[in-house]
Design an enzyme around this catalytic site. Structure first.
Site, PDB file in Angstrom:
ATOM      1  N   SER A 188       0.836  -1.193   0.000  1.00 25.70           N
ATOM      2  CA  SER A 188       0.000   0.000   0.000  1.00 25.70           C
ATOM      3  C   SER A 188       0.876   1.250   0.000  1.00 25.70           C
ATOM      4  O   SER A 188       2.046   1.222   0.433  1.00 25.70           O
ATOM      5  CB  SER A 188      -0.892   0.019   1.247  1.00 25.70           C
ATOM      6  OG  SER A 188      -1.569   1.257   1.392  1.00 25.70           O
ATOM      7  N   TYR A 201      -2.350  -0.945  10.397  1.00 24.99           N
ATOM      8  CA  TYR A 201      -2.444  -1.333   8.983  1.00 24.99           C
ATOM      9  C   TYR A 201      -1.201  -0.898   8.215  1.00 24.99           C
ATOM     10  O   TYR A 201      -0.596  -1.691   7.480  1.00 24.99           O
ATOM     11  CB  TYR A 201      -3.694  -0.697   8.384  1.00 24.99           C
ATOM     12  CG  TYR A 201      -3.868  -0.881   6.896  1.00 24.99           C
ATOM     13  CD1 TYR A 201      -4.427  -2.047   6.385  1.00 24.99           C
ATOM     14  CD2 TYR A 201      -3.498   0.119   6.004  1.00 24.99           C
ATOM     15  CE1 TYR A 201      -4.610  -2.211   5.018  1.00 24.99           C
ATOM     16  CE2 TYR A 201      -3.671  -0.028   4.643  1.00 24.99           C
ATOM     17  CZ  TYR A 201      -4.236  -1.197   4.148  1.00 24.99           C
ATOM     18  OH  TYR A 201      -4.405  -1.345   2.798  1.00 24.99           O
TER      19      TYR A 201
END
Length: 295
Positions: A188, A201
């Site tokens: 990401s 995350y």
């Protein structure tokens, strides 16, 4: 400019502001408004994965669903891993795979359990007789305004789903992967420019980037390629399931294009990395961020 017959881009790309909405984790694709575009009507395959067998985690919705549809239309059989709560979305993914003329296998299970990871690989090999592509895509995400709000249990669960499952899946798959096989991990933009409220995350996504590069070196002499895709904001059920209504409404406005990606816009990168055309590509991280640099 590509014609409508060959383009993989959405015909109409929704832009914020989006309707204010919230869902319970893990989120439902069918409840998302506007509906995400996974390439159901736009992706056209060209036989780039003909005869391959793939395992995709989190293939019920979002990026995983778009990749599953694209892989099938490129000629691959696909096993879709998902949580039991996502059964309806997973069945819809399977429908698109079978309509493409390929074999679809649905296997529910919690990836935070190592035994589930091993069972997924075993089921894929049983169903297809081999495994050529492993896509580690499933992820857990929640936002927290302060460190005090982030519990040890939540942090550990995020690591178990996002990075430890990747380790268990790769280790279970390795005996079945032959030279030319491809492992594709979903990292990401958060790995490089993390939001403070996505601490857990973002940390796992950073670990995934490093894991990808290290594993690529370990498997180079076996002819197995390992790469990652680092998306920016993507319109998936995880967004209303993990963010406030206000954040959902303006999701994607931080990009130069002023909108989030649709899942179909990520799929071609995964196809390229899974195909034999990428025979000399390994240890790479492909940014798909709508023009926003990651560093």
């Amino acid at each position: 400019m590509p014609s409508p017959e060959t383009s993989t881009r959405p015909v109409e790309t929704p832009r914020p502001p989006f309707p204010e909405q919230q869902q319970q984790l893990p989120g439902s694709d069918q409840a998302l408004s506007p509906q995400a575009d996974h390439g159901e009507t736009s992706y056209r395959g060209h036989g780039r994965l003909e005869g391959k067998a793939a395992l995709i985690t989190g293939g019920d919705s979002g990026i995983g669903k778009a990749v599953a549809i694209a892989f099938a239309r490129e000629g691959a059989d696909v096993l879709v891993s998902y949580l039991e709560a996502e059964e309806a979305d997973a069945k819809d993914t399977a429908r698109w795979i079978t309509e493409a003329g390929r074999k679809a296998v649905l296997v529910p299970g919690d990836l935070s359990c190592p035994d589930t990871c091993a069972a997924l690989v075993a089921r894929a090999v049983e169903a297809f007789g081999k495994l050529d592509v492993l896509v580690n895509n499933a992820a857990h995400q929640r936002t927290f305004a302060s460190l005090e709000d982030l519990t040890t249990e939540e942090l550990e669960h995020t690591f178990k789903v996002n990075i430890l499952a990747m380790f268990h899946l790769c280790k279970a798959a390795l005996p079945h992967l032959r030279p030319g096989a491809s492992i594709i991990n979903t990292s990401s933009r958060e790995a490089f420019t993390p939001r403070p409220d996505l601490l857990a995350y973002a940390t796992t996504k950073g670990a995934i980037a490093t894991f990808t590069k290290s594993l690529a070196g370990l498997l180079a002499d076996r002819g197995i390629r390992v790469n990652a895709v680092a998306p920016g904001p993507v319109w998936t059920p995880l967004i209303p399931a993990s963010m406030t209504k206000e954040e959902v409404s303006r999701f994607g406005t931080s990009t130069p294009w002023g909108r989030p990606a649709q899942p179909v816009e990520l799929a071609p990168v995964y196809v390229m990395l899974a195909s034999d055309e990428s025979s000399y590509i390994s240890s790479s991280i492909y940014e798909v961020t709508g023009g926003r640099p990651v560093s």
